[in-house]
Design a protein around this motif. Sequence first.
Motif, PDB file in Angstrom:
ATOM      1  N   TYR A  54       8.995   8.670  -5.674  1.00 49.66           N
ATOM      2  CA  TYR A  54       8.701   8.435  -4.257  1.00 49.66           C
ATOM      3  C   TYR A  54       7.204   8.249  -4.035  1.00 49.66           C
ATOM      4  N   GLU A  55       6.387   8.822  -4.896  1.00 48.67           N
ATOM      5  CA  GLU A  55       4.932   8.706  -4.772  1.00 48.67           C
ATOM      6  C   GLU A  55       4.469   7.252  -4.847  1.00 48.67           C
ATOM      7  N   ASN A  56       5.267   6.409  -5.492  1.00 48.55           N
ATOM      8  CA  ASN A  56       4.920   5.006  -5.704  1.00 48.55           C
ATOM      9  C   ASN A  56       5.671   4.061  -4.778  1.00 48.55           C
ATOM     10  N   ALA A  57       6.235   4.583  -3.693  1.00 45.85           N
ATOM     11  CA  ALA A  57       7.124   3.764  -2.869  1.00 45.85           C
ATOM     12  C   ALA A  57       6.787   3.840  -1.384  1.00 45.85           C
ATOM     13  N   VAL A  58       7.161   2.765  -0.705  1.00 48.42           N
ATOM     14  CA  VAL A  58       7.146   2.737   0.759  1.00 48.42           C
ATOM     15  C   VAL A  58       8.539   2.311   1.217  1.00 48.42           C
ATOM     16  N   ILE A  59       8.885   2.742   2.428  1.00 49.74           N
ATOM     17  CA  ILE A  59      10.203   2.477   2.995  1.00 49.74           C
ATOM     18  C   ILE A  59      10.021   1.697   4.303  1.00 49.74           C
ATOM     19  N   ALA A  60      10.776   0.614   4.465  1.00 46.94           N
ATOM     20  CA  ALA A  60      10.797  -0.125   5.731  1.00 46.94           C
ATOM     21  C   ALA A  60      11.834   0.549   6.636  1.00 46.94           C
ATOM     22  N   MET A  61      11.416   0.854   7.835  1.00 49.64           N
ATOM     23  CA  MET A  61      12.274   1.564   8.779  1.00 49.64           C
ATOM     24  C   MET A  61      12.512   0.713  10.029  1.00 49.64           C
ATOM     25  N   GLU A  62      13.682   0.906  10.626  1.00 49.59           N
ATOM     26  CA  GLU A  62      13.977   0.373  11.951  1.00 49.59           C
ATOM     27  C   GLU A  62      14.488   1.569  12.736  1.00 49.59           C
ATOM     28  N   GLY A  63      13.644   2.097  13.584  1.00 52.66           N
ATOM     29  CA  GLY A  63      13.971   3.353  14.240  1.00 52.66           C
ATOM     30  C   GLY A  63      14.014   4.449  13.181  1.00 52.66           C
ATOM     31  N   ASP A  64      15.135   5.156  13.125  1.00 54.82           N
ATOM     32  CA  ASP A  64      15.314   6.223  12.132  1.00 54.82           C
ATOM     33  C   ASP A  64      16.064   5.748  10.898  1.00 54.82           C
ATOM     34  N   GLU A  65      16.352   4.450  10.833  1.00 58.82           N
ATOM     35  CA  GLU A  65      17.199   3.925   9.767  1.00 58.82           C
ATOM     36  C   GLU A  65      16.381   3.185   8.708  1.00 58.82           C
ATOM     37  N   PRO A  66      16.513   3.589   7.418  1.00 60.21           N
ATOM     38  CA  PRO A  66      15.801   2.873   6.352  1.00 60.21           C
ATOM     39  C   PRO A  66      16.455   1.513   6.085  1.00 60.21           C
ATOM     40  N   MET A  67      15.604   0.492   5.914  1.00 60.27           N
ATOM     41  CA  MET A  67      16.085  -0.881   5.730  1.00 60.27           C
ATOM     42  C   MET A  67      15.815  -1.416   4.326  1.00 60.27           C
ATOM     43  N   GLY A  68      14.713  -0.989   3.710  1.00 62.05           N
ATOM     44  CA  GLY A  68      14.340  -1.509   2.405  1.00 62.05           C
ATOM     45  C   GLY A  68      13.210  -0.691   1.812  1.00 62.05           C
ATOM     46  N   LEU A  69      12.834  -1.067   0.589  1.00 68.44           N
ATOM     47  CA  LEU A  69      11.764  -0.331  -0.077  1.00 68.44           C
ATOM     48  C   LEU A  69      10.980  -1.234  -1.013  1.00 68.44           C
ATOM     49  N   ALA A  70       9.769  -0.802  -1.279  1.00 61.48           N
ATOM     50  CA  ALA A  70       8.927  -1.430  -2.300  1.00 61.48           C
ATOM     51  C   ALA A  70       8.374  -0.309  -3.166  1.00 61.48           C
ATOM     52  N   LEU A  71       8.336  -0.564  -4.463  1.00 64.41           N
ATOM     53  CA  LEU A  71       7.910   0.422  -5.456  1.00 64.41           C
ATOM     54  C   LEU A  71       6.808  -0.222  -6.282  1.00 64.41           C
ATOM     55  N   PHE A  72       5.638   0.435  -6.403  1.00 57.31           N
ATOM     56  CA  PHE A  72       4.490  -0.181  -7.071  1.00 57.31           C
ATOM     57  C   PHE A  72       3.572   0.847  -7.697  1.00 57.31           C
ATOM     58  N   TYR A  73       2.770   0.375  -8.654  1.00 56.03           N
ATOM     59  CA  TYR A  73       1.794   1.220  -9.343  1.00 56.03           C
ATOM     60  C   TYR A  73       0.807   0.325 -10.075  1.00 56.03           C
ATOM     61  N   HIS A  74      -0.268   0.910 -10.536  1.00 57.49           N
ATOM     62  CA  HIS A  74      -1.247   0.133 -11.293  1.00 57.49           C
ATOM     63  C   HIS A  74      -0.796   0.035 -12.746  1.00 57.49           C
ATOM     64  N   GLY A  75      -0.955  -1.138 -13.334  1.00 57.21           N
ATOM     65  CA  GLY A  75      -0.511  -1.390 -14.703  1.00 57.21           C
ATOM     66  C   GLY A  75      -1.106  -0.441 -15.728  1.00 57.21           C
ATOM     67  N   SER A  76      -2.304   0.051 -15.468  1.00 54.70           N
ATOM     68  CA  SER A  76      -2.936   0.983 -16.403  1.00 54.70           C
ATOM     69  C   SER A  76      -2.209   2.323 -16.455  1.00 54.70           C
ATOM     70  N   GLN A  77      -1.324   2.581 -15.506  1.00 53.05           N
ATOM     71  CA  GLN A  77      -0.565   3.837 -15.462  1.00 53.05           C
ATOM     72  C   GLN A  77       0.801   3.733 -16.136  1.00 53.05           C
ATOM     73  N   THR A  78       1.152   2.557 -16.616  1.00 47.54           N
ATOM     74  CA  THR A  78       2.507   2.310 -17.115  1.00 47.54           C
ATOM     75  C   THR A  78       2.954   3.317 -18.157  1.00 47.54           C
ATOM     76  N   GLU A  79       2.157   3.539 -19.175  1.00 45.19           N
ATOM     77  CA  GLU A  79       2.582   4.441 -20.252  1.00 45.19           C
ATOM     78  C   GLU A  79       2.867   5.846 -19.727  1.00 45.19           C
ATOM     79  N   ALA A  80       1.984   6.370 -18.900  1.00 42.70           N
ATOM     80  CA  ALA A  80       2.183   7.715 -18.352  1.00 42.70           C
ATOM     81  C   ALA A  80       3.408   7.768 -17.440  1.00 42.70           C
ATOM     82  N   LEU A  81       3.627   6.722 -16.646  1.00 42.96           N
ATOM     83  CA  LEU A  81       4.759   6.712 -15.724  1.00 42.96           C
ATOM     84  C   LEU A  81       6.092   6.483 -16.427  1.00 42.96           C
TER      85      LEU A  81
END
Length: 188
Positions: A54-81
Amino acid sequence: MIRKAEPRDAAFAAPLIYEAIGDIAYTLTGATEADEAISLMAQFFAQRQNRLSYENAVIAMEGDEPMGLALFYHGSQTEALDRPFVEFVQKRTGVAPALVKEARDDEFYLDSIAVRSDKRGRGIGKKLLAAFEQEAIQRRHDRIALLVDEENPRARQLYEALGYRQDGTVMVSGHQFRHMVKSVLVPV
C-alpha cells in the motif's frame, strides 16, 4: 479524488492488481490458482516494504467508493521490494523464483494501473496516470516508465498519446512487454 492507499484497501486492490499483472501474480506468489494468488497479494499489499505494498499505491475514489489504483516505485528499489516475494516463494516451494527486473535504476516505474471494469471509460485511468506523474515530479524523478503487454494495443496507444515512447522490450512471466518511457519536467 486520488488518495494514498492504506492497508485496509487490500481486498479492493488485490483483484485489480491481479487483473493488471496476470501471470506475473503466479511468479510473485508461487500460487497456482487465481484465488490463492489474489489472497496472497492482498496479504502483501497490507504489509510494508514490498513491491505490492500500500505504501507504493494510490487509490482513485468517487465519494467513498474506490474506482481504481496505481502502484509505483523507483527502479533502484526493485531488488529490495522483490526480496519478500523471493523469500516467500523459496520458503513455500523450495525454489526461488526468477523475477525479471522490470524497471531500470534511473526511472520511476508504474508497476500496475487498473480501474474497476464497471468504471472504465470515464477518465479514471488518465487521472491515475497523472497522479503517478505528479508523484514522480514531487520525488524529483524526471524519467518515468511502464510496461505494456504486446497483446494490449489499446493501452499502448493511450500511453503513446500521453507522450510515452517505446525504448525496448522485456519478457516477463512468459509474456512480451514493451518498455515505455517519458520525461517529466522537474522544477529546479
